[in-house]
Motif scaffolding. Structure first.
Motif, PDB file in Angstrom:
ATOM      1  N   HIS A 229      -1.978  55.147  74.611  1.00 30.59           N
ATOM      2  CA  HIS A 229      -2.580  54.019  73.892  1.00 30.59           C
ATOM      3  C   HIS A 229      -4.098  54.160  73.956  1.00 30.59           C
ATOM      4  N   VAL A 231      -6.219  51.987  73.460  1.00 29.12           N
ATOM      5  CA  VAL A 231      -6.783  51.228  72.351  1.00 29.12           C
ATOM      6  C   VAL A 231      -7.973  50.371  72.786  1.00 29.12           C
ATOM      7  N   PRO A 273       0.157  51.921  66.302  1.00 27.07           N
ATOM      8  CA  PRO A 273      -0.310  50.725  65.594  1.00 27.07           C
ATOM      9  C   PRO A 273       0.638  49.532  65.653  1.00 27.07           C
ATOM     10  N   ASN A 276       1.126  48.249  69.252  1.00 28.37           N
ATOM     11  CA  ASN A 276      -0.083  47.649  69.802  1.00 28.37           C
ATOM     12  C   ASN A 276      -0.241  46.186  69.391  1.00 28.37           C
ATOM     13  N   VAL A 277       0.251  45.845  68.211  1.00 26.80           N
ATOM     14  CA  VAL A 277       0.237  44.445  67.777  1.00 26.80           C
ATOM     15  C   VAL A 277       1.305  43.651  68.523  1.00 26.80           C
ATOM     16  N   VAL A 282      -3.747  44.436  70.423  1.00 22.94           N
ATOM     17  CA  VAL A 282      -4.646  44.009  69.351  1.00 22.94           C
ATOM     18  C   VAL A 282      -4.011  42.794  68.683  1.00 22.94           C
ATOM     19  N   LEU A 285      -2.743  44.011  62.698  1.00 24.34           N
ATOM     20  CA  LEU A 285      -3.024  45.329  62.137  1.00 24.34           C
ATOM     21  C   LEU A 285      -4.403  45.364  61.496  1.00 24.34           C
ATOM     22  N   HIS A 288      -6.794  46.162  64.102  1.00 22.64           N
ATOM     23  CA  HIS A 288      -6.564  47.355  64.931  1.00 22.64           C
ATOM     24  C   HIS A 288      -7.766  48.287  64.815  1.00 22.64           C
TER      25      HIS A 288
END
Length: 367
Positions: A229, A231, A273, A276-277, A282, A285, A288
């Motif tokens: 990740h 992120v 993606p 991750n939501v 995050v 999207l 992101h």
């Protein structure tokens, strides 16, 4: 416009995919019946698939991880592990994946008496069977294994030794996973020092539910090869006023010391993606940071994380990015080459897949 059908034709590379997060709902039902597991929340494959996707879509990593109780419960025999592994390869092959590294935690599959070695060997047999079937169908796929230690447990050194013991038989690396908060990577420093001492590869889940401190420990103290990740590296980047994730003005972007280090060292980011939501890494999207990180030339890669929980495939992840940020084939080829460069197989094998599979495959799509 790019279509999902075209995306399936693209030769894709997947670095971050969990075996216990990608089961077919029908397989879960079958395996549950075989062992008498009666705690599933639905009785049909369609209803079960919807339940997993809905239950995982909570915005919390901890709640997201709770869905794995059911998949892990039916993966406690050698035959079940072999079937799940074989079907994972079949499903990735059907989606056009050319190379994949699938990870799982052997320590979670010991409830019915299997040893760690028996667990790994069952999974590797399944991968081999899936690869053989793909080859017979005229389009090979290469699938390798990452063994994962649970970061809240105390078996990471043992699992790292398992990774090294099987590295000539299909295991190409080591990982730690699980809830990040309260379980920093440095708690498993002994395992990472062992991997480095054996000149063996490893990745670390970091910067997903927890922020920069997790990434800092993973790269500075543990010496990770990749970031699972990663992120939240965006938290170390200050964009100019008016910049947005969809169309940022990058002149003047300021990178902090951690972000600079990750970019300078070309440490790959295993971005997922949709997942991750779902886990709250995050907010949406649209927010992101994939596009920001890609435009700032971080080594970004596209991944599924958990295909069942996110109701996704690599092709769908491509489509998510295409619709959100307008990416085309040139971009997807770059992200795919990024991933192949970052794989844990030997350099000549990576180069062969880039030159013989990935570039020719995207050349056809580009016309």
């Amino acid at each position: 416009m790019i279509s999902i059908e075209q995306c399936r034709l693209a030769p894709k590379v997947l670095l971050h995919d969990h075996l216990d997060g990608g089961l077919r709902p029908l397989t879960i039902l079958d395996l549950a019946r075989e062992i008498g597991y009666d705690r599933l929340p639905a009785d049909t494959s369609d209803e079960l698939g919807v339940w997993f996707a809905t239950a995982a879509d909570s915005g919390s990593l901890e709640r997201y991880l709770e869905t794995f109780a059911h998949t892990v419960a039916v993966m406690q025999t050698a035959s079940a592990l072999e079937r799940v592994a074989r079907e994972a390869v079949e499903d990735l092959w059907a989606d056009g994946v050319a190379y994949a590294e699938i990870r799982f935690a052997p320590e979670l599959h010991l409830e019915r008496g299997l040893s760690l070695e028996e667990v790994v060997e069952a999974v590797l047999r399944g991968f081999a069977a899936g690869e053989a079937a793909a080859s017979d169908n005229g389009r090979p796929i290469v699938v390798r294994c990452l063994v994962t230690a649970m970061r809240h447990a105390a078996r990471s050194r043992e699992i790292a030794e398992l990774a090294v013991a099987y590295r000539e038989r299909g295991v190409v690396g080591f990982d730690i996973a699980g809830a990040e908060a309260g379980n920093p990577p440095s708690r498993h420093l002994d395992a990472f020092e062992y991997m480095r001492g054996q000149c063996a590869h490893f990745t670390i889940h970091a910067g997903e539910a927890f922020g920069l401190p997790s990434i800092h420990e993973a790269v500075a103290f543990c010496g990770t090869d990749r970031l699972g990740h990663g992120v939240r590296v965006i938290d170390d980047i200050v964009l100019p006023d008016g910049a947005t994730p969809a169309d940022p003005a990058f002149d003047g972007a300021e990178l902090g010391k951690i972000a600079n280090y990750v970019r300078d060292k070309r440490i790959p980011l295993e971005l997922c993606p949709s997942s991750n939501v779902q886990t709250g890494a995050v907010a949406s999207l649209a927010e992101h940071p994939f596009n920001i990180l890609a435009k700032l030339r971080f080594r970004v890669t596209v991944n599924t994380d958990n295909r069942l929980m996110s109701d996704t495939t690599m092709s769908r992840e491509f489509m998510v990015l295409h619709r959100q940020f307008g990416y085309g084939w040139v971009d997807f080829e770059r992200f795919t080459v990024n991933a192949m460069k970052s794989a844990f197989i030997p350099f000549p094998d990576r180069l062969r897949l880039i030159d013989d599979v990935i570039k020719p495959g995207f050349a056809v799509l580009m016309g």
